[in-house]
Design a protein around this motif. Structure first.
Motif, mmCIF file in Angstrom:
data_model
loop_
_atom_site.group_PDB
_atom_site.id
_atom_site.type_symbol
_atom_site.label_atom_id
_atom_site.label_comp_id
_atom_site.label_asym_id
_atom_site.label_seq_id
_atom_site.Cartn_x
_atom_site.Cartn_y
_atom_site.Cartn_z
ATOM 1 N N SER A 1 0.831 -1.201 0.000
ATOM 2 C CA SER A 1 0.000 0.000 0.000
ATOM 3 C C SER A 1 0.863 1.248 0.000
ATOM 4 O O SER A 1 2.042 1.215 0.365
ATOM 5 C CB SER A 1 -0.931 0.013 1.220
ATOM 6 O OG SER A 1 -0.195 0.209 2.412
ATOM 7 N N ALA A 2 0.245 2.343 -0.416
ATOM 8 C CA ALA A 2 0.922 3.641 -0.396
ATOM 9 C C ALA A 2 -0.133 4.718 -0.177
ATOM 10 O O ALA A 2 -1.291 4.566 -0.578
ATOM 11 C CB ALA A 2 1.672 3.889 -1.697
ATOM 12 N N ALA A 3 0.279 5.807 0.478
ATOM 13 C CA ALA A 3 -0.639 6.910 0.749
ATOM 14 C C ALA A 3 0.121 8.225 0.658
ATOM 15 O O ALA A 3 1.277 8.322 1.080
ATOM 16 C CB ALA A 3 -1.272 6.758 2.133
ATOM 17 N N VAL A 4 -0.554 9.238 0.101
ATOM 18 C CA VAL A 4 0.069 10.556 -0.026
ATOM 19 C C VAL A 4 -1.017 11.628 -0.034
ATOM 20 O O VAL A 4 -2.095 11.429 -0.609
ATOM 21 C CB VAL A 4 0.919 10.641 -1.313
ATOM 22 C CG1 VAL A 4 0.065 10.415 -2.557
ATOM 23 C CG2 VAL A 4 1.656 11.972 -1.393
ATOM 24 N N ALA A 5 -0.748 12.732 0.627
ATOM 25 C CA ALA A 5 -1.680 13.861 0.633
ATOM 26 C C ALA A 5 -1.395 14.759 -0.562
ATOM 27 O O ALA A 5 -0.239 15.138 -0.814
ATOM 28 C CB ALA A 5 -1.555 14.646 1.927
ATOM 29 N N ILE B 1 -8.370 17.623 -7.223
ATOM 30 C CA ILE B 1 -7.400 18.106 -6.243
ATOM 31 C C ILE B 1 -7.728 19.557 -5.922
ATOM 32 O O ILE B 1 -7.934 20.367 -6.832
ATOM 33 C CB ILE B 1 -5.973 17.958 -6.794
ATOM 34 C CG1 ILE B 1 -5.707 16.492 -7.145
ATOM 35 C CG2 ILE B 1 -4.944 18.460 -5.782
ATOM 36 C CD1 ILE B 1 -4.425 16.259 -7.901
ATOM 37 N N THR B 2 -7.783 19.884 -4.642
ATOM 38 C CA THR B 2 -8.147 21.232 -4.206
ATOM 39 C C THR B 2 -7.050 21.798 -3.310
ATOM 40 O O THR B 2 -6.010 21.167 -3.102
ATOM 41 C CB THR B 2 -9.479 21.214 -3.434
ATOM 42 O OG1 THR B 2 -9.281 20.570 -2.154
ATOM 43 C CG2 THR B 2 -10.563 20.494 -4.207
ATOM 44 N N THR B 3 -7.299 22.972 -2.753
ATOM 45 C CA THR B 3 -6.318 23.590 -1.860
ATOM 46 C C THR B 3 -6.289 22.910 -0.498
ATOM 47 O O THR B 3 -5.358 23.124 0.278
ATOM 48 C CB THR B 3 -6.626 25.083 -1.680
ATOM 49 O OG1 THR B 3 -7.981 25.239 -1.233
ATOM 50 C CG2 THR B 3 -6.446 25.826 -2.992
ATOM 51 N N GLU B 4 -7.300 22.101 -0.192
ATOM 52 C CA GLU B 4 -7.328 21.338 1.049
ATOM 53 C C GLU B 4 -6.644 19.994 0.812
ATOM 54 O O GLU B 4 -7.039 19.244 -0.084
ATOM 55 C CB GLU B 4 -8.763 21.117 1.517
ATOM 56 C CG GLU B 4 -9.509 22.387 1.874
ATOM 57 C CD GLU B 4 -8.889 23.104 3.063
ATOM 58 O OE1 GLU B 4 -8.416 22.416 3.987
ATOM 59 O OE2 GLU B 4 -8.866 24.355 3.058
ATOM 60 N N ALA B 5 -5.634 19.680 1.603
ATOM 61 C CA ALA B 5 -4.905 18.425 1.432
ATOM 62 C C ALA B 5 -5.843 17.231 1.634
ATOM 63 O O ALA B 5 -6.551 17.148 2.639
ATOM 64 C CB ALA B 5 -3.744 18.355 2.419
ATOM 65 N N THR B 6 -5.837 16.332 0.667
ATOM 66 C CA THR B 6 -6.652 15.112 0.724
ATOM 67 C C THR B 6 -5.762 13.925 0.460
ATOM 68 O O THR B 6 -4.935 13.940 -0.448
ATOM 69 C CB THR B 6 -7.782 15.160 -0.310
ATOM 70 O OG1 THR B 6 -8.571 16.338 -0.084
ATOM 71 C CG2 THR B 6 -8.676 13.937 -0.217
ATOM 72 N N GLU B 7 -5.931 12.870 1.253
ATOM 73 C CA GLU B 7 -5.031 11.715 1.165
ATOM 74 C C GLU B 7 -5.503 10.718 0.116
ATOM 75 O O GLU B 7 -6.659 10.278 0.139
ATOM 76 C CB GLU B 7 -4.916 11.025 2.518
ATOM 77 C CG GLU B 7 -3.817 9.958 2.549
ATOM 78 C CD GLU B 7 -3.570 9.409 3.927
ATOM 79 O OE1 GLU B 7 -2.401 9.420 4.365
ATOM 80 O OE2 GLU B 7 -4.538 8.960 4.580
ATOM 81 N N LEU B 8 -4.619 10.384 -0.797
ATOM 82 C CA LEU B 8 -4.832 9.320 -1.750
ATOM 83 C C LEU B 8 -4.236 8.043 -1.169
ATOM 84 O O LEU B 8 -3.065 8.027 -0.771
ATOM 85 C CB LEU B 8 -4.158 9.649 -3.082
ATOM 86 C CG LEU B 8 -4.085 8.502 -4.113
ATOM 87 C CD1 LEU B 8 -5.477 8.086 -4.573
ATOM 88 C CD2 LEU B 8 -3.206 8.913 -5.298
ATOM 89 N N LYS B 9 -5.036 6.974 -1.117
ATOM 90 C CA LYS B 9 -4.558 5.686 -0.628
ATOM 91 C C LYS B 9 -4.758 4.635 -1.698
ATOM 92 O O LYS B 9 -5.836 4.580 -2.310
ATOM 93 C CB LYS B 9 -5.320 5.277 0.642
ATOM 94 C CG LYS B 9 -5.156 6.222 1.821
ATOM 95 C CD LYS B 9 -5.961 5.719 3.023
ATOM 96 C CE LYS B 9 -5.819 6.634 4.209
ATOM 97 N NZ LYS B 9 -6.605 6.171 5.379
#
Length: 398
Positions: A318-322, A387-395
């Motif tokens: 697995s991998a995750a990034v904001a 993608i917006t200015t609010e950080a959202t995590e992709l998993k």
């Protein structure tokens, strides 16, 4: 002649310490005749104390050599990309002494005042000058306290061609590349088979992130569409900027045309950290270079300038990034920053996480989710993320 690469010191200058070396060639590099070349190692400022330091590798233009490139750093605004950050070691390499050894890689940009057409030097095989430079970098890394995860290639004009051509195919060595008005992209296109059929079994490591800033009113920037198209098709990371600033090398003058050029801190990218590649973003501007190389507009613009990301966290499966967008609070610009962008996202340079080609991979991004298949190289691309200015995590998880 010894087969061991053994540079000899030629002199030491004070202030920010500079060492100059004369380096004899070795047979393994493949030169037809033995030669001697010079390189310089600039030390970090004495006020910067660390156990290890990044390495800033500078490729000079056709109008310079190693000595004049270093001399440019004595004056702000004079080839600013040659100016190494004070907390880094810098390696200044040279190719001016032997003109057949210049950074072109065999062919310059087409339709330019200087065209070298030598098909024997095209293709994916590195030439002697490339082997020499890689050996020089490795020697510096072995003999100075260099952070091996932070080696950067930079260049101006012909040096931009060289930085791209030598470093783009060596993602096992370079963390990132930054080039100012590179004089042609043919060298990089050849070595990475961006627009040609690759030899059977040809494969390069996940390439360095590229920052390129070039001008549509600069004849040396012709055929840049080849770089942008090839990087997009292969899902290589490029953050590109352009505008009518000609073949300029002064940050202040360039910023008056496009003030986003230095908005990405590419010198913080690390070799041992994964990164996202953004493609097909709806916030990308239209390239000024058409498919046939003609200039279609004079407007400044960018590709992928607004995307930012956090550290990629990984497990074996697995991998995750904001992910988020750059805001006006972080960077002052005449441009109105977007509040959202849709783009395809691919994770590259994963350190521990691996996906088997063809297997299904689940992903989540905020309230969105889905399943995609890993491609033939094990890469996973999530299409059309908002993608917006609010950080959202992709998993993503196998």
């Amino acid at each position: 002649m010894s087969n061991t690469f053994s540079p000899k010191p030629n002199g030491i200058l004070t202030e920010r310490k500079l060492e100059l070396f004369h380096a004899p060639s070795i047979p393994e590099w493949g030169y037809a005749e033995a030669q001697t070349d010079t390189f310089g190692v600039l030390h970090p400022s004495e006020e910067c104390k660390a156990d290890t330091y990044p390495l800033y590798v500078v490729f000079h233009s056709a109008g310079h050599d190693v000595y004049s490139a270093i001399a440019c750093t004595w004056e702000y605004g004079n080839h600013d990309i040659y100016h190494a950050p004070k907390d880094m070691y810098a390696l200044y390499v040279d190719c001016r002494q032997h003109e057949c050894d210049w950074w072109w890689g065999g062919n310059t940009a087409k339709n330019t005042p200087l065209v070298i057409a030598d098909e024997k030097r095209a293709g994916t095989e590195p030439q002697p000058v490339e082997k020499r430079i890689i050996a020089t970098i490795e020697w510096v890394m072995e003999n100075y306290p260099i952070d091996k995860n932070r080696v950067y290639a930079v260049g101006n004009s012909m040096g931009g061609s060289g930085a791209l051509g030598i470093a783009l195919c060596r993602g096992d060595l370079f963390a990132a590349i930054k080039v100012n008005v590179p004089a042609g992209v043919r060298h990089a296109a050849d070595r990475c088979a961006l627009d040609t059929e690759a030899p059977e079994g040809f494969k390069i490591p996940d390439p360095p992130i590229v920052v390129d800033y070039s001008a549509q009113n600069d004849i040396w920037s012709s055929e840049h569409q080849v770089l942008y198209k090839g990087m997009k098709e292969k899902k290589y990371a490029i953050h590109g900027y352009w505008g009518e600033f000609g073949h300029d090398n002064c940050d202040d003058r360039i910023n008056k045309v496009n003030d986003l050029v230095h908005s990405l801190d590419v010198l913080s990218v690390k070799l041992n950290e994964a990164y996202p590649v953004f493609t097909n973003a709806d916030t990308d501007d239209e390239l000024p270079w058409a498919e046939d190389g003609t200039i279609v507009h004079k407007t400044p613009g960018q590709v992928n300038a607004y995307f930012r990301w956090g550290k990629v966290e990984e497990t074996e499966n697995s991998a995750a990034v904001a992910l988020r967008l750059l805001t006006a609070d972080e960077w002052t610009s005449r441009v109105t920053f977007p509040t959202e962008s849709h783009a395809d996202v691919t994770l590259r340079r994963l350190q521990t996480c691996r996906f088997t080609p063809g297997t299904e991979v689940n992903w989540t991004y905020g309230e969105a989710s889905g399943t995609v298949k890993a491609d033939a190289d094990g890469l996973v691309t999530i299409p059309g993320l908002k993608i917006t200015t609010e950080a959202t995590e992709l998993k993503i998880r196998a």
